[in-house]
Enzyme design. Structure first.
Site, PDB file in Angstrom:
ATOM      1  N   CYS A   1       2.500   0.470   4.090  1.00  0.00           N
ATOM      2  CA  CYS A   1       2.163   0.646   2.685  1.00  0.00           C
ATOM      3  C   CYS A   1       1.361  -0.561   2.201  1.00  0.00           C
ATOM      4  O   CYS A   1       1.416  -1.630   2.789  1.00  0.00           O
ATOM      5  CB  CYS A   1       3.374   0.773   1.777  1.00  0.00           C
ATOM      6  SG  CYS A   1       4.597   1.948   2.329  1.00  0.00           S
TER       7      CYS A   1
ATOM      8  N   ARG B   1      -3.362   1.172   5.389  1.00  0.00           N
ATOM      9  CA  ARG B   1      -1.952   0.798   5.595  1.00  0.00           C
ATOM     10  C   ARG B   1      -1.004   1.967   5.332  1.00  0.00           C
ATOM     11  O   ARG B   1       0.203   1.860   5.586  1.00  0.00           O
ATOM     12  CB  ARG B   1      -1.581  -0.355   4.665  1.00  0.00           C
ATOM     13  CG  ARG B   1      -2.454  -1.565   4.815  1.00  0.00           C
ATOM     14  CD  ARG B   1      -2.113  -2.569   3.751  1.00  0.00           C
ATOM     15  NE  ARG B   1      -0.812  -3.146   3.974  1.00  0.00           N
ATOM     16  CZ  ARG B   1      -0.587  -4.247   4.660  1.00  0.00           C
ATOM     17  NH1 ARG B   1      -1.588  -4.902   5.178  1.00  0.00           N
ATOM     18  NH2 ARG B   1       0.618  -4.699   4.820  1.00  0.00           N
TER      19      ARG B   1
ATOM     20  N   TRP C   1       3.155   4.939   2.895  1.00  0.00           N
ATOM     21  CA  TRP C   1       3.410   5.624   4.167  1.00  0.00           C
ATOM     22  C   TRP C   1       4.902   5.923   4.133  1.00  0.00           C
ATOM     23  O   TRP C   1       5.725   5.015   4.211  1.00  0.00           O
ATOM     24  CB  TRP C   1       3.060   4.722   5.347  1.00  0.00           C
ATOM     25  CG  TRP C   1       3.214   5.391   6.679  1.00  0.00           C
ATOM     26  CD1 TRP C   1       2.331   6.245   7.279  1.00  0.00           C
ATOM     27  CD2 TRP C   1       4.308   5.244   7.591  1.00  0.00           C
ATOM     28  NE1 TRP C   1       2.819   6.637   8.495  1.00  0.00           N
ATOM     29  CE2 TRP C   1       4.021   6.047   8.714  1.00  0.00           C
ATOM     30  CE3 TRP C   1       5.497   4.522   7.574  1.00  0.00           C
ATOM     31  CZ2 TRP C   1       4.884   6.141   9.805  1.00  0.00           C
ATOM     32  CZ3 TRP C   1       6.352   4.616   8.649  1.00  0.00           C
ATOM     33  CH2 TRP C   1       6.047   5.425   9.761  1.00  0.00           C
TER      34      TRP C   1
ATOM     35  N   ASN D   1       7.188  -2.540  -0.296  1.00  0.00           N
ATOM     36  CA  ASN D   1       7.032  -2.275   1.135  1.00  0.00           C
ATOM     37  C   ASN D   1       8.329  -2.654   1.809  1.00  0.00           C
ATOM     38  O   ASN D   1       8.881  -3.719   1.509  1.00  0.00           O
ATOM     39  CB  ASN D   1       5.946  -3.164   1.754  1.00  0.00           C
ATOM     40  CG  ASN D   1       4.570  -2.776   1.297  1.00  0.00           C
ATOM     41  OD1 ASN D   1       4.386  -1.755   0.671  1.00  0.00           O
ATOM     42  ND2 ASN D   1       3.611  -3.630   1.622  1.00  0.00           N
ATOM     43  N   GLY D   2       8.774  -1.855   2.757  1.00  0.00           N
ATOM     44  CA  GLY D   2      10.001  -2.196   3.481  1.00  0.00           C
ATOM     45  C   GLY D   2      11.029  -1.096   3.329  1.00  0.00           C
ATOM     46  O   GLY D   2      10.751  -0.027   2.762  1.00  0.00           O
TER      47      GLY D   2
ATOM     48  N   LYS E   1      -4.704   7.300  22.416  1.00  0.00           N
ATOM     49  CA  LYS E   1      -5.873   7.464  21.521  1.00  0.00           C
ATOM     50  C   LYS E   1      -6.081   8.938  21.216  1.00  0.00           C
ATOM     51  O   LYS E   1      -6.324   9.330  20.094  1.00  0.00           O
ATOM     52  CB  LYS E   1      -7.140   6.954  22.205  1.00  0.00           C
ATOM     53  CG  LYS E   1      -7.730   5.614  22.032  1.00  0.00           C
ATOM     54  CD  LYS E   1      -7.762   4.826  20.818  1.00  0.00           C
ATOM     55  CE  LYS E   1      -6.467   4.507  20.177  1.00  0.00           C
ATOM     56  NZ  LYS E   1      -6.038   3.155  20.169  1.00  0.00           N
TER      57      LYS E   1
ATOM     58  N   GLU F   1      -3.403  10.297  18.880  1.00  0.00           N
ATOM     59  CA  GLU F   1      -3.522   9.754  17.526  1.00  0.00           C
ATOM     60  C   GLU F   1      -4.550  10.499  16.683  1.00  0.00           C
ATOM     61  O   GLU F   1      -4.300  10.771  15.516  1.00  0.00           O
ATOM     62  CB  GLU F   1      -3.929   8.265  17.572  1.00  0.00           C
ATOM     63  CG  GLU F   1      -2.813   7.324  17.960  1.00  0.00           C
ATOM     64  CD  GLU F   1      -3.271   5.864  17.926  1.00  0.00           C
ATOM     65  OE1 GLU F   1      -2.566   5.030  17.352  1.00  0.00           O
ATOM     66  OE2 GLU F   1      -4.340   5.551  18.499  1.00  0.00           O
TER      67      GLU F   1
ATOM     68  N   LYS G   1      -2.144   1.818   9.918  1.00  0.00           N
ATOM     69  CA  LYS G   1      -2.641   0.785  10.823  1.00  0.00           C
ATOM     70  C   LYS G   1      -1.664  -0.361  11.023  1.00  0.00           C
ATOM     71  O   LYS G   1      -1.652  -1.008  12.060  1.00  0.00           O
ATOM     72  CB  LYS G   1      -3.976   0.247  10.312  1.00  0.00           C
ATOM     73  CG  LYS G   1      -4.656  -0.601  11.349  1.00  0.00           C
ATOM     74  CD  LYS G   1      -6.132  -0.600  11.192  1.00  0.00           C
ATOM     75  CE  LYS G   1      -6.790  -1.320  12.333  1.00  0.00           C
ATOM     76  NZ  LYS G   1      -6.737  -0.575  13.602  1.00  0.00           N
TER      77      LYS G   1
HETATM   78  C1  G6P Z   1       0.785   1.285  14.608  1.00  0.00           C
HETATM   79  C2  G6P Z   1      -0.654   1.717  14.777  1.00  0.00           C
HETATM   80  C3  G6P Z   1      -1.036   1.602  16.250  1.00  0.00           C
HETATM   81  C4  G6P Z   1      -0.815   0.165  16.702  1.00  0.00           C
HETATM   82  C5  G6P Z   1       0.636  -0.263  16.503  1.00  0.00           C
HETATM   83  C6  G6P Z   1       0.841  -1.736  16.758  1.00  0.00           C
HETATM   84  O1  G6P Z   1       1.638   2.196  15.230  1.00  0.00           O
HETATM   85  O2  G6P Z   1      -0.826   3.057  14.354  1.00  0.00           O
HETATM   86  O3  G6P Z   1      -2.401   1.930  16.386  1.00  0.00           O
HETATM   87  O4  G6P Z   1      -1.144   0.068  18.049  1.00  0.00           O
HETATM   88  O5  G6P Z   1       1.000  -0.027  15.137  1.00  0.00           O
HETATM   89  O6  G6P Z   1       0.093  -2.458  15.832  1.00  0.00           O
HETATM   90  P1  G6P Z   1      -0.208  -3.997  15.938  1.00  0.00           P
HETATM   91  O7  G6P Z   1      -0.876  -4.331  14.626  1.00  0.00           O
HETATM   92  O8  G6P Z   1       1.108  -4.699  16.060  1.00  0.00           O
HETATM   93  O9  G6P Z   1      -1.081  -4.219  17.099  1.00  0.00           O
END
Ligand code: G6P
Length: 615
Positions: free
Chosen positions: A2, A27, A75, A101-102, A492, A495, A610
């Site tokens: 979020c 986010r 989110w 957030n949290g 990938k 996703e 993300k």
């Molecule tokens: C989320 C994203 C992924 C990412 C993962 C780890 O699940 O959707 O794409 O690989 O977090 O994220 P980080 O920022 O820790 O690499």
């Protein structure tokens, strides 16, 4: 997870909040909302499920105005992404609004207690307990600051919150506890901006202060007073940020993801800059605080991450073990943090997180540090939360990545780990001078090789994607250093195309997954020229024999691959140690083209975000 955005100053807050939320949308993007203090300081709240466009439309139809406000892009964790569950949440009297957030881990207990004292809940969220608790504390404490402090101290779990009240019109109170996303406070002329990250502040200011865990700030239009959650004052450190490094625009590309794939040769150049010397040839990692003796004394290394970062880590661990002969393993950070591992000062723990905010990774790293391990963070975001935990940080220097599916940060994290492993091998004397020279030489070729891999993929991937886009599932197989790339390829594809995919060691397919092989299940086989090539061919022929379609990712000019594959995506010849980096290009582009063929929302795929700042 979020995004939080806030404004306090002299301009109309609403457009600033809305554009701030648009910049934070990566986010979380399942609903959004704002609360703005209008005339007479009454709070007006607008909330909409779905993307931020819906909130923009709502405001266009009936605009709200005021010089102070908070906003949120969500989110969902507790309760579906409906209008009611969207933030901000308000107190019973509607005079306090909170974005959060949290996860409030003890929210059931708090909710029971609040219900018993007559509070009704409008939403299904855990967050709603926060404004209700603040309202309750305001009965016994005179200030919003103290009520927020008491409330946050009562919440279990990790949190970032921002709160406004119509009773104390000149301020916004923000607080952080644990690792549930950051709070950056940006300073303009008689105006202050609040954001979950620096990137969303870039068009507004370059002067910023960061709130640490267990800190609270009371913000007015020209002042920011920070204290700890137990009330001790803290000096506000204002950083001057290089905003050019945050520049983001889609340029001529249809999606950020495609732009970011195309940027990979340049990103690879940036990550190497200042870390390899060509004359004399050597590896340099000036941001590592470890003496050579300490590097020589490491007896093991554990690499931690989540999602794509785990797959990058699997490549990195193999580099470290192969080059520097340090026994290395990879663990899922969420599992590691609860595993009670055995660590000491000779253990090196390397955490990879492009965002620098992933809650599981941050907690796992803190756990490792508390057990005496030496720690390194590999991240793309300067001054992100992870950098404040680790003993040392190695930045990915990939530039901002907006597409939710990681691309250039995956490539750059593998390169950073290549550099780390080579530097360790140099310092531990595992590399001879010739080997140092040959690795430096290999890396110097990398940006051009990535460019060639992109060119090759541009020629073939689109037609392969349209041929197979309707498949019901995909299997990705690879061996050795390419096994993690098979896993990343499957990730990938899942996703952004929403097609089921699994990635695995090619050796594993015959132990179960081969039962899935049929004419609607293409198998992507990453079969580059290396010592495991013949093994790969055997596994590919096992698939072919069962009428499965094989799409090979193969080294250019290896025409014999055509005996075992229906389609081929070619990659340039390169040293074996660079193969995982180069082979990532076609799997990224295949996922992109399939998702594009299916007309999906590539930069903001459903259900994802993300940075995941909750457990
Ligand atoms: C989320 C994203 C992924 C990412 C993962 C780890 O699940 O959707 O794409 O690989 O977090 O994220 P980080 O920022 O820790 O690499």
């Amino acid at each position: 997870m979020c995004g939080i955005f806030g404004y306090l100053g002299t301009q109309n807050a609403t457009p600033l909040l809305l554009s701030g939320l648009e910049r934070l949308a990566y986010r979380g993007y399942d609903s959004s909302g704002i609360a703005v203090a209008g005339q007479n300081n009454d709070l007006k709240v607008l909330k909409a499920s779905g993307k931020i466009e819906n909130l923009l439309k709502l405001n266009a139809a009936d605009p709200i105005e005021g010089i102070r406000g908070i906003g949120h892009t969500r989110w969902a964790t507790h309760g579906e992404p409906t209008d009611i569950n969207a933030h901000p949440h308000t107190s019973r009297l509607g005079n306090i609004a909170v974005v959060h957030n949290g996860i409030v881990e003890n929210f059931n207990d708090i909710k029971k207690m609040l219900k018993a004292s007559g509070h009704n809940f409008k939403s299904e969220t855990d967050t709603e307990v926060i404004p209700l608790l603040i309202e309750t504390y305001l009965k016994s404490t005179p200030s919003l600051e103290e009520a927020v402090r008491e409330t946050v101290n009562q919440l279990e779990g990790a949190h970032a919150i921002a709160c406004i009240s119509s009773n104390e019109p000149e301020k916004i109170v923000v607080a952080r506890k644990g690792n549930a996303g950051g709070i950056a406070i940006g300073f303009g002329d008689n105006e202050v901006f609040i954001s979950s990250d620096m990137a969303a502040l870039v068009p507004l200011t370059s002067k910023v202060a960061y709130l640490d865990s267990s800190e609270l700030a009371v913000i007015t239009s020209n002042k920011c007073r920070i204290s700890t959650l137990d009330g001790k004052p803290i000096e506000t450190k204002i950083h001057q940020v290089d905003i050019e490094s945050y520049a983001v625009a889609k340029g001529g590309f249809k999606h950020f993801m495609l732009k970011e794939i195309m940027e990979q040769p340049e990103a690879a150049t940036s990550v190497l800059r200042g870390r390899v010397s060509f004359s004399p040839t050597k590896f340099m990692l000036p941001s590592l605080p470890f003496e050579t003796k300490e590097i020589q004394g490491f007896s093991r290394a554990i690499f931690l991450g989540m999602g794509t970062s785990i797959y990058a880590a699997q490549v990195g661990a193999r580099y470290l073990e192969n080059f520097a002969r340090v026994p290395a393993s990879v663990e899922n950070a969420a599992e590691f943090r609860y595993r009670d591992s055995v660590l000491d000062e000779h253990s090196l723990v390397v955490a990879i997180s492009q965002s620098g905010e992933t809650a599981d990774t941050l907690e796992a790293l803190s756990e490792a540090k508390s057990k005496g391990a030496r720690t390194i963070a590999i991240t793309n975001v300067e001054a992100s939360a992870i950098t404040r935990i680790a003993d040392a940080t190695l930045l990915m220097h990939a530039g901002p990545e907006i597409g939710v599916a990681s691309t250039k940060t995956m490539i750059n994290s593998m390169i950073v780990m290549y550099l780390l492993a080579s530097y360790f091998a140099q310092e531990r004397k595992n590399f001879s001078l010739n080997e140092v020279e040959s690795h430096v030489h290999n890396l110097s070729k990398l940006p051009a090789l990535l460019g060639d891999a992109i060119e090759n993929a541009l020629c073939t991937v689109k037609s392969v994607a349209s041929k197979y886009a309707q498949s019901k599932r995909f299997l990705f197989i690879g061996r050795g250093l390419l096994e993690p790339i098979a896993r990343e390829g499957a990730m990938k594809l899942k996703e952004i195309s929403y097609i089921h995919a699994e990635g695995m060691s090619a050796a594993e397919i015959k132990h179960g997954p081969i039962a899935l092989v049929d004419q609607e299940t293409p198998v992507i086989a990453i079969a580059l020229n290396n010592p495991l090539y013949e093994k790969m061919i055997t596994n590919m022929s096992q698939v072919h024999a069962r009428k499965g379609n094989v799409i090979a990712i193969a080294t250019t000019k290896n025409s014999s691959i055509l005996n075992n594959a229906d389609d081929v995506l070619w990659v340039p010849e390169c040293p074996e140690s660079l193969q995982p980096i180069i082979a990532t290009i076609p799997v990224q582009m295949l996922a992109y083209e399939i998702a594009e063929h299916l007309g999906n929302d590539i930069d903001q795929p459903r259900n994802l975000a993300k940075s995941v700042t909750v457990e």
